[in-house]
Motif scaffolding. Structure first.
Motif, PDB file in Angstrom:
ATOM      1  N   PHE A 126      35.754  34.014  29.036  1.00 56.91           N
ATOM      2  CA  PHE A 126      35.987  32.659  28.546  1.00 56.91           C
ATOM      3  C   PHE A 126      36.455  32.634  27.098  1.00 56.91           C
ATOM      4  O   PHE A 126      36.769  31.566  26.564  1.00 56.91           O
ATOM      5  CB  PHE A 126      34.721  31.812  28.714  1.00 56.91           C
ATOM      6  N   SER A 127      36.520  33.792  26.481  1.00 57.61           N
ATOM      7  CA  SER A 127      37.065  33.868  25.123  1.00 57.61           C
ATOM      8  C   SER A 127      38.592  34.029  25.140  1.00 57.61           C
ATOM      9  O   SER A 127      39.222  34.051  24.089  1.00 57.61           O
ATOM     10  CB  SER A 127      36.438  35.042  24.361  1.00 57.61           C
ATOM     11  N   LYS A 128      39.173  34.127  26.338  1.00 60.13           N
ATOM     12  CA  LYS A 128      40.609  34.334  26.483  1.00 60.13           C
ATOM     13  C   LYS A 128      41.273  33.115  27.122  1.00 60.13           C
ATOM     14  O   LYS A 128      40.671  32.392  27.901  1.00 60.13           O
ATOM     15  CB  LYS A 128      40.886  35.580  27.328  1.00 60.13           C
ATOM     16  N   ARG A 129      42.561  32.938  26.810  1.00 59.36           N
ATOM     17  CA  ARG A 129      43.297  31.808  27.388  1.00 59.36           C
ATOM     18  C   ARG A 129      43.759  32.093  28.810  1.00 59.36           C
ATOM     19  O   ARG A 129      43.839  31.192  29.646  1.00 59.36           O
ATOM     20  CB  ARG A 129      44.503  31.464  26.522  1.00 59.36           C
ATOM     21  N   TYR A 130      44.103  33.370  29.079  1.00 60.42           N
ATOM     22  CA  TYR A 130      44.657  33.715  30.388  1.00 60.42           C
ATOM     23  C   TYR A 130      43.923  34.920  30.954  1.00 60.42           C
ATOM     24  O   TYR A 130      43.810  35.966  30.308  1.00 60.42           O
ATOM     25  CB  TYR A 130      46.158  33.996  30.277  1.00 60.42           C
ATOM     26  N   ILE A 131      43.429  34.761  32.178  1.00 63.22           N
ATOM     27  CA  ILE A 131      42.652  35.801  32.844  1.00 63.22           C
ATOM     28  C   ILE A 131      43.418  36.225  34.092  1.00 63.22           C
ATOM     29  O   ILE A 131      43.635  35.425  35.006  1.00 63.22           O
ATOM     30  CB  ILE A 131      41.263  35.280  33.242  1.00 63.22           C
ATOM     31  N   PHE A 132      43.838  37.494  34.139  1.00 60.76           N
ATOM     32  CA  PHE A 132      44.597  38.005  35.274  1.00 60.76           C
ATOM     33  C   PHE A 132      43.643  38.620  36.297  1.00 60.76           C
ATOM     34  O   PHE A 132      42.868  39.519  35.968  1.00 60.76           O
ATOM     35  CB  PHE A 132      45.615  39.047  34.813  1.00 60.76           C
ATOM     36  N   VAL A 133      43.747  38.140  37.526  1.00 59.21           N
ATOM     37  CA  VAL A 133      42.880  38.624  38.603  1.00 59.21           C
ATOM     38  C   VAL A 133      43.753  39.148  39.741  1.00 59.21           C
ATOM     39  O   VAL A 133      44.220  38.377  40.583  1.00 59.21           O
ATOM     40  CB  VAL A 133      41.960  37.505  39.138  1.00 59.21           C
ATOM     41  N   PRO A 134      44.009  40.453  39.795  1.00 53.67           N
ATOM     42  CA  PRO A 134      44.747  40.998  40.939  1.00 53.67           C
ATOM     43  C   PRO A 134      43.923  40.809  42.216  1.00 53.67           C
ATOM     44  O   PRO A 134      42.698  40.983  42.206  1.00 53.67           O
ATOM     45  CB  PRO A 134      44.898  42.486  40.595  1.00 53.67           C
ATOM     46  N   ILE A 135      44.590  40.447  43.282  1.00 53.28           N
ATOM     47  CA  ILE A 135      43.910  40.232  44.562  1.00 53.28           C
ATOM     48  C   ILE A 135      44.576  41.088  45.621  1.00 53.28           C
ATOM     49  O   ILE A 135      45.801  41.081  45.760  1.00 53.28           O
ATOM     50  CB  ILE A 135      43.986  38.751  44.980  1.00 53.28           C
TER      51      ILE A 135
ATOM     52  N   HIS B   3      47.649  43.031  51.324  1.00 57.30           N
ATOM     53  CA  HIS B   3      48.705  42.394  50.542  1.00 57.30           C
ATOM     54  C   HIS B   3      48.201  42.083  49.140  1.00 57.30           C
ATOM     55  O   HIS B   3      47.074  41.598  48.964  1.00 57.30           O
ATOM     56  CB  HIS B   3      49.166  41.111  51.232  1.00 57.30           C
ATOM     57  N   TRP B   4      49.035  42.360  48.130  1.00 55.62           N
ATOM     58  CA  TRP B   4      48.697  42.088  46.745  1.00 55.62           C
ATOM     59  C   TRP B   4      49.250  40.733  46.301  1.00 55.62           C
ATOM     60  O   TRP B   4      50.389  40.380  46.617  1.00 55.62           O
ATOM     61  CB  TRP B   4      49.292  43.150  45.815  1.00 55.62           C
ATOM     62  N   SER B   5      48.462  39.985  45.536  1.00 56.88           N
ATOM     63  CA  SER B   5      48.925  38.775  44.871  1.00 56.88           C
ATOM     64  C   SER B   5      48.202  38.688  43.529  1.00 56.88           C
ATOM     65  O   SER B   5      47.301  39.481  43.252  1.00 56.88           O
ATOM     66  CB  SER B   5      48.656  37.527  45.725  1.00 56.88           C
ATOM     67  N   LEU B   6      48.615  37.751  42.690  1.00 59.80           N
ATOM     68  CA  LEU B   6      48.054  37.658  41.345  1.00 59.80           C
ATOM     69  C   LEU B   6      47.544  36.250  41.069  1.00 59.80           C
ATOM     70  O   LEU B   6      48.288  35.279  41.142  1.00 59.80           O
ATOM     71  CB  LEU B   6      49.118  38.017  40.298  1.00 59.80           C
ATOM     72  N   LEU B   7      46.257  36.164  40.748  1.00 56.43           N
ATOM     73  CA  LEU B   7      45.643  34.918  40.339  1.00 56.43           C
ATOM     74  C   LEU B   7      45.544  34.913  38.813  1.00 56.43           C
ATOM     75  O   LEU B   7      45.111  35.899  38.214  1.00 56.43           O
ATOM     76  CB  LEU B   7      44.244  34.801  40.949  1.00 56.43           C
ATOM     77  N   ILE B   8      45.969  33.815  38.181  1.00 58.10           N
ATOM     78  CA  ILE B   8      45.858  33.675  36.725  1.00 58.10           C
ATOM     79  C   ILE B   8      45.016  32.438  36.440  1.00 58.10           C
ATOM     80  O   ILE B   8      45.386  31.320  36.833  1.00 58.10           O
ATOM     81  CB  ILE B   8      47.235  33.540  36.047  1.00 58.10           C
ATOM     82  N   LEU B   9      43.885  32.644  35.797  1.00 61.90           N
ATOM     83  CA  LEU B   9      43.011  31.547  35.394  1.00 61.90           C
ATOM     84  C   LEU B   9      43.413  31.142  33.976  1.00 61.90           C
ATOM     85  O   LEU B   9      43.342  31.953  33.055  1.00 61.90           O
ATOM     86  CB  LEU B   9      41.548  31.989  35.440  1.00 61.90           C
ATOM     87  N   CYS B  10      43.832  29.908  33.806  1.00 61.88           N
ATOM     88  CA  CYS B  10      44.421  29.451  32.542  1.00 61.88           C
ATOM     89  C   CYS B  10      43.521  28.444  31.834  1.00 61.88           C
ATOM     90  O   CYS B  10      43.051  27.480  32.449  1.00 61.88           O
ATOM     91  CB  CYS B  10      45.777  28.806  32.807  1.00 61.88           C
TER      92      CYS B  10
END
Length: 252
Positions: A101-110, A115-122
């Motif tokens: 929570f100290s970051k603006r963008y959190i990358f979560v590979p799934i 199959h690979w996809s990318l979740l970004i929590l903004c």
């Protein structure tokens, strides 16, 4: 297979990897326990979790520090491990230590259904009352025909549990209203390219990290014309060559 980083985290926590073998049906024990420093990978083959994580770490190390400052990424198997009740609590404790929570963008590979996809929590660290930067989620998927929206229930449960483990003040109603945006992005032409697409999505997002918030939530550069496939191939060759130069991988 479980990545070396995930296994390392388990060892540091004092937990044996043996008790999660049954929870990971997609993993092969022989490969998971192998300590080899070399991995064979053809360009047209799907990335396994060990290689994906290694390429992700290489990519991260090559990104300028000022670009990384507002971002963080999670291990590529944590979402997968979270989905199993046997390892869910442990994954949430790992995430808590990352102080996301100290970051603006959190990358979560799934990785789900092979199959690979990318979740970004903004903007997840913003105050609930903030009108300037409300949180939103991006799900970048290079194969829309498989219906990426089917991941939404697991994603929302994942986010809810992260907030609860962090003892945040946001309630479930607030979290249920966080938009999950699935923008149109370049699509893969072959069946085995999803891992490289995810790495390139992450790379390009890092190079264009949004500094200002828009009402629409989704950065304007994230669209179906984001990049050309020739650029993806060039990136593919570059990142593999960099890793190969360290004597860690053979590219056939």
């Amino acid at each position: 297979m479980i990545t070396r980083q995930a296994a390392k985290t388990l060892r540091k926590s004092g937990e044996s990897t043996s008790n999660i073998f049954s929870a990971l049906p997609l993993c092969k024990r022989s490969k998971r326990l192998r300590a080899s420093k070399q991995t064979n990978c053809r360009h047209d083959k799907k990335l396994d979790s060990n290689l994906f994580q290694s390429l992700l770490e290489e990519l991260w190390s090559r990104t300028p520090e000022q670009r990384r400052r507002s971002c963080i990424y999670l291990d590529c198997l944590w979402f997968f491990l979270y989905k199993d009740k046997l390892t869910r609590t442990k994954v949430l404790s790992w995430i808590k230590k990352k102080q996301i929570f100290s970051k603006r963008y959190i990358f979560v590979p799934i990785v789900c259904w092979s199959h690979w996809s990318l979740l970004i929590l903004c903007h997840f660290g913003e105050k609930r009352q903030s009108r300037a930067r409300k949180p939103y989620m991006l799900l970048l998927d290079s194969l829309h025909k498989t219906d990426p929206r089917r991941l939404e229930p697991d994603i929302r449960r994942f986010v809810l549990d992260i907030y609860r483990s962090e003892e945040r003040e946001e309630n479930e109603d607030f979290l249920s209203e966080i938009p999950l945006l699935i923008p149109k992005v370049p699509q893969q032409k072959k069946g085995e390219e999803c891992g490289i697409f995810v790495l390139y999505f992450l790379h390009l997002f890092m190079q264009n990290v949004p500094r200002s918030y828009t009402e629409e939530g989704c950065p304007c550069f994230v669209n179906e014309d984001w990049f050309k496939l020739e650029e993806l191939e060039s990136f593919h060759n570059e990142i593999h060559s960099a890793w190969k130069s360290k004597g860690l991988m053979e590219v056939q």
